[in-house]
Enzyme design. Structure first.
Site, short mmCIF file in Angstrom:
data_model
loop_
_atom_site.label_atom_id
_atom_site.label_comp_id
_atom_site.label_asym_id
_atom_site.label_seq_id
_atom_site.Cartn_x
_atom_site.Cartn_y
_atom_site.Cartn_z
N ASN A 13 62.32 48.66 19.34
CA ASN A 13 63.73 48.65 19.74
C ASN A 13 64.59 49.40 18.71
OD1 ASN A 13 64.49 46.98 22.30
ND2 ASN A 13 62.79 45.90 21.33
N MET A 89 62.49 37.66 13.22
CA MET A 89 61.78 36.42 13.49
C MET A 89 62.29 35.21 12.71
SD MET A 89 60.02 37.44 15.88
CE MET A 89 58.92 36.09 16.24
N ARG A 90 63.55 35.25 12.29
CA ARG A 90 64.13 34.10 11.58
C ARG A 90 65.35 33.59 12.32
NH1 ARG A 90 61.61 33.23 7.19
NH2 ARG A 90 60.17 34.95 6.94
N HIS A 108 66.07 39.53 24.12
CA HIS A 108 65.00 38.58 24.39
C HIS A 108 64.17 39.11 25.57
CE1 HIS A 108 63.08 34.66 24.47
NE2 HIS A 108 63.17 34.70 25.78
C1 GRF Z 1 61.17 42.52 21.64
O1 GRF Z 1 60.32 42.36 22.72
C2 GRF Z 1 62.37 41.64 21.74
O2 GRF Z 1 62.68 41.27 23.04
C3 GRF Z 1 61.97 40.41 20.95
O3 GRF Z 1 61.16 40.89 19.92
C4 GRF Z 1 60.52 42.08 20.34
C5 GRF Z 1 60.69 43.08 19.25
O4 GRF Z 1 59.90 44.20 19.43
N1 GRF Z 1 63.13 39.69 20.48
P1 GRF Z 1 60.08 45.47 18.53
O5 GRF Z 1 59.89 45.06 17.07
O6 GRF Z 1 61.45 46.02 18.78
O7 GRF Z 1 59.00 46.41 18.98
#
Ligand code: GRF
Length: 199
Positions: A13, A89-90, A108
């Protein structure tokens, strides 16, 4: 508007956002990438694009409070007007969320309020839903519970694995997230209770 992207892992992303800024599809300045994991591939993506990176590894701080205070100092110094969580992830503390009320968004990989939490793709397959897709939402104290900005649906196929479904959802995420950041930057989003009015 200066914005920051927070991530922990692959950063696909983040890459989509970097590309959208570079191609001027997204008119805002990606002024900082914040990462909690010094080994995350997202850091290499940011460095390759010459975007400043700040690593806040919990191991380097005596408490979450002190780590977040250091984060706030960095964000203030860079005049960050929006924080976009992209696979960070926090869980941010209530105090941090309050401080940046309606200025933190998250993506999400499910159509909220379905499949909250860290295994949304797996949960959607196991539940047997026929459609799923990403949600961009404001972050509140309730995890995955804030007002919804954008959603887009895609089919779930009978033979989908986590890998194939994730790829389909990611494709939509990479389009939706830069779009949502652009709407915010252009002042097009108004939060009214649970609803986000998109002008
Ligand atoms: C994505 O699928 C997002 O929806 C979730 O975490 C993932 C992150 O993927 N919150 P990336 O690190 O952007 O590849």
């Amino acid at each position: 508007m200066n914005f920051a992207v927070f991530c922990s892992g692959q950063g696909t992303n983040l890459q989509a956002i970097i590309d959208a800024v570079r191609q001027k599809r997204l008119k805002a300045r990606l002024a900082l990438v914040v990462c909690d994991n010094p080994k995350a591939f997202a850091i290499s993506r940011a460095r390759r694009a010459s975007i400043p990176v700040a690593v806040f590894d919990p191991k380097d701080f005596p408490s979450k409070k002190e780590m977040e205070s250091a984060m706030i100092r960095e964000l203030s110094a860079r005049k960050i007007g929006l924080i976009a969580l992209a696979g960070y992830m926090r869980i941010l503390s209530d105090g941090f969320v309050r401080r940046y009320r309606n200025r933190i968004i998250n993506i999400h990989p499910a159509l909220l309020p379905a499949f909250k939490g860290g295994q949304a793709i797996k949960d959607a397959i196991q539940y047997g839903v026929k459609v799923t897709g990403p949600t961009v939402h404001f972050v509140t104290e309730e995890v995955d519970g804030g007002p919804i900005i954008l959603q887009e649906a895609c089919p779930v196929k009978d033979n989908d694995t986590e890998k194939t479904l994730l790829a389909r959802v990611h494709k939509l995420e990479h389009k939706l997230y830069p779009e949502a950041i652009g709407l915010f930057a252009r002042g097009k989003l108004t939060v009214r209770g649970r609803k986000v009015i998109v002008k």
